[in-house]
Design a protein around this motif. Structure first.
Motif, mmCIF file in Angstrom:
data_model
loop_
_atom_site.group_PDB
_atom_site.id
_atom_site.type_symbol
_atom_site.label_atom_id
_atom_site.label_comp_id
_atom_site.label_asym_id
_atom_site.label_seq_id
_atom_site.Cartn_x
_atom_site.Cartn_y
_atom_site.Cartn_z
ATOM 1 N N ARG A 1 35.304 9.963 73.363
ATOM 2 C CA ARG A 1 34.735 11.235 73.976
ATOM 3 C C ARG A 1 33.526 11.618 72.932
ATOM 4 O O ARG A 1 33.564 11.550 71.703
ATOM 5 C CB ARG A 1 35.605 12.421 73.708
ATOM 6 N N SER A 2 32.478 12.114 73.555
ATOM 7 C CA SER A 2 31.108 12.515 72.690
ATOM 8 C C SER A 2 30.507 13.609 73.445
ATOM 9 O O SER A 2 30.543 13.731 74.609
ATOM 10 C CB SER A 2 30.236 11.442 72.611
ATOM 11 N N GLY A 3 30.179 14.729 72.518
ATOM 12 C CA GLY A 3 29.589 15.931 73.288
ATOM 13 C C GLY A 3 28.540 16.317 72.390
ATOM 14 O O GLY A 3 28.478 16.187 71.198
ATOM 15 N N GLY A 16 22.073 27.219 76.208
ATOM 16 C CA GLY A 16 22.886 26.220 75.777
ATOM 17 C C GLY A 16 22.707 24.862 76.660
ATOM 18 O O GLY A 16 22.554 25.061 77.732
ATOM 19 N N ARG A 17 23.268 23.715 75.945
ATOM 20 C CA ARG A 17 23.373 22.589 76.648
ATOM 21 C C ARG A 17 24.671 21.975 75.977
ATOM 22 O O ARG A 17 24.841 21.578 74.960
ATOM 23 C CB ARG A 17 22.097 21.595 76.614
ATOM 24 N N MET A 18 25.393 21.352 76.963
ATOM 25 C CA MET A 18 26.745 20.689 76.585
ATOM 26 C C MET A 18 26.713 19.224 77.310
ATOM 27 O O MET A 18 26.553 19.428 78.670
ATOM 28 C CB MET A 18 27.856 21.215 76.841
ATOM 29 N N ALA A 19 27.258 18.178 76.799
ATOM 30 C CA ALA A 19 27.516 16.873 77.415
ATOM 31 C C ALA A 19 28.666 16.401 77.098
ATOM 32 O O ALA A 19 29.051 16.118 75.741
ATOM 33 C CB ALA A 19 26.416 16.034 77.313
ATOM 34 N N VAL A 20 29.650 15.842 77.568
ATOM 35 C CA VAL A 20 30.866 15.207 77.273
ATOM 36 C C VAL A 20 30.978 13.742 77.948
ATOM 37 O O VAL A 20 30.783 13.830 79.252
ATOM 38 C CB VAL A 20 32.150 16.053 77.677
ATOM 39 N N SER A 21 31.107 12.608 77.374
ATOM 40 C CA SER A 21 31.258 11.524 78.102
ATOM 41 C C SER A 21 32.661 10.939 77.620
ATOM 42 O O SER A 21 33.272 10.937 76.410
ATOM 43 C CB SER A 21 30.460 10.551 77.450
ATOM 44 N N VAL A 22 33.310 10.413 78.564
ATOM 45 C CA VAL A 22 34.627 9.892 78.190
ATOM 46 C C VAL A 22 34.660 8.527 78.743
ATOM 47 O O VAL A 22 34.306 8.073 79.923
ATOM 48 C CB VAL A 22 35.937 10.574 79.375
ATOM 49 N N PHE A 23 35.214 7.619 77.767
ATOM 50 C CA PHE A 23 35.083 6.290 77.972
ATOM 51 C C PHE A 23 33.813 5.667 78.668
ATOM 52 O O PHE A 23 33.860 4.821 79.560
ATOM 53 C CB PHE A 23 36.412 5.801 78.757
ATOM 54 N N PRO A 24 32.625 5.944 77.962
ATOM 55 C CA PRO A 24 31.425 5.330 78.527
ATOM 56 C C PRO A 24 31.337 3.913 78.679
ATOM 57 O O PRO A 24 30.386 3.426 79.292
ATOM 58 C CB PRO A 24 30.513 6.022 77.476
ATOM 59 N N ALA A 25 31.926 3.351 77.611
ATOM 60 C CA ALA A 25 31.887 1.861 77.739
ATOM 61 C C ALA A 25 32.991 0.854 78.787
ATOM 62 O O ALA A 25 33.222 -0.090 78.584
ATOM 63 C CB ALA A 25 31.838 1.399 76.281
ATOM 64 N N SER A 60 32.607 6.996 87.725
ATOM 65 C CA SER A 60 32.357 5.584 88.346
ATOM 66 C C SER A 60 33.507 4.593 88.117
ATOM 67 O O SER A 60 34.607 4.996 87.024
ATOM 68 C CB SER A 60 31.151 4.865 87.413
ATOM 69 N N TYR A 61 33.640 3.474 88.645
ATOM 70 C CA TYR A 61 34.823 2.492 88.742
ATOM 71 C C TYR A 61 34.306 1.086 88.890
ATOM 72 O O TYR A 61 33.647 0.840 89.735
ATOM 73 C CB TYR A 61 35.857 2.918 89.304
ATOM 74 N N ARG A 62 34.713 0.265 88.034
ATOM 75 C CA ARG A 62 34.630 -1.256 88.202
ATOM 76 C C ARG A 62 35.821 -1.934 88.087
ATOM 77 O O ARG A 62 36.626 -1.572 87.327
ATOM 78 C CB ARG A 62 33.526 -1.720 87.479
ATOM 79 N N PRO A 63 36.279 -3.018 89.045
ATOM 80 C CA PRO A 63 37.395 -3.466 88.883
ATOM 81 C C PRO A 63 37.509 -4.654 87.560
ATOM 82 O O PRO A 63 36.140 -4.734 87.165
ATOM 83 C CB PRO A 63 37.745 -4.223 90.182
ATOM 84 N N GLU A 64 38.501 -5.074 87.118
ATOM 85 C CA GLU A 64 38.509 -6.017 86.130
ATOM 86 C C GLU A 64 37.585 -7.298 86.507
ATOM 87 O O GLU A 64 37.120 -7.955 85.795
ATOM 88 C CB GLU A 64 39.747 -6.240 85.824
ATOM 89 N N VAL A 65 37.825 -7.728 87.722
ATOM 90 C CA VAL A 65 37.294 -8.874 88.302
ATOM 91 C C VAL A 65 36.386 -8.644 89.416
ATOM 92 O O VAL A 65 36.739 -7.748 90.269
ATOM 93 C CB VAL A 65 38.264 -9.996 88.651
#
Length: 205
Positions: A1-3, A16-25, A60-65
């Motif tokens: 997580r990053s913010g 103000g400005r805020m951003a939160v990323s969860v599992f970006p990679a 977003s979502y991508r399958p393993e294969v």
């Protein structure tokens, strides 16, 4: 997580400005963003006090294969000046799938814009589907189907007249097939190396 967030206050204002990323990679990244703005905090004279708010999230979502992909994005923004307030909400969804010789792209969009002082509102919606069939380099078939709708509503509050409600809707389907016969195959013609056929059906109201 990053913010990341920053804010400043001056005379009762807040920005103000805020951003939160969860599992970006990962295969299912999530992102949340929020922005607050106020013309009074910048010291700039815009003729009236203007406050803005914006909130957006995407998943977003991508399958393993495979090369399939899903994405959903939702945004909500508000602009307020004096006694007037404009709000805009939008939703976007996309899906892509590859399966052998077939490819499929799907898209959906929806947005609603409303104005508080006049009661006016506008809505837009669309659906799109694209199918591709590529069994070989010599044969390709592309098909596209789409639906688009726009609607405008006004209650006449600002002008003191009667309200109105009107809109438009368009539906369309078209397909194109192209074939390039190789030398020695039936219908091969050096001067006409590519054969194509297509159709288009549309309806509007």
């Amino acid at each position: 997580r990053s913010g990341e967030a920053s804010s400043s206050s001056q005379g009762g204002t807040l920005t103000g400005r805020m951003a939160v990323s969860v599992f970006p990679a990962s295969r299912f990244p999530f992102e949340l963003r929020a922005d607050l703005g106020d013309s009074r905090s910048s010291g700039e004279s815009l003729g009236s006090e203007v406050r803005t708010q914006r909130l957006s999230l995407s998943q977003s979502y991508r399958p393993e294969v495979g090369a399939d992909h899903l994405n959903l994005r939702i945004e909500h923004s508000r602009l307020q000046a004096s006694d007037s307030r404009d709000t805009l909400t939008s939703v976007q969804a996309q899906a892509q799938r590859l399966a052998g010789d077939h490819s499929l792209d799907l898209g959906a969009n929806w947005s609603l814009n409303q104005r508080s002082d006049s009661g006016d509102r506008s809505r837009q919606a669309s659906l799109n589907a694209h199918h591709g069939f590529h069994p070989s380099e010599d044969l390709q078939v592309e098909t596209l189907a789409s639906w688009n709708q726009q609607r405008l509503q006004a209650d006449g509050r600002a002008g003191g007249g009667a309200g109105s409600d009107f809109g438009s809707e368009v539906r369309q389907v078209n397909s194109v097939a192209s074939w390039r016969p190789a030398e020695g195959e039936p219908l091969y013609d050096e001067e006409r190396a590519l054969f194509s056929i297509g159709y288009n059906v549309s309806q509007s109201r």
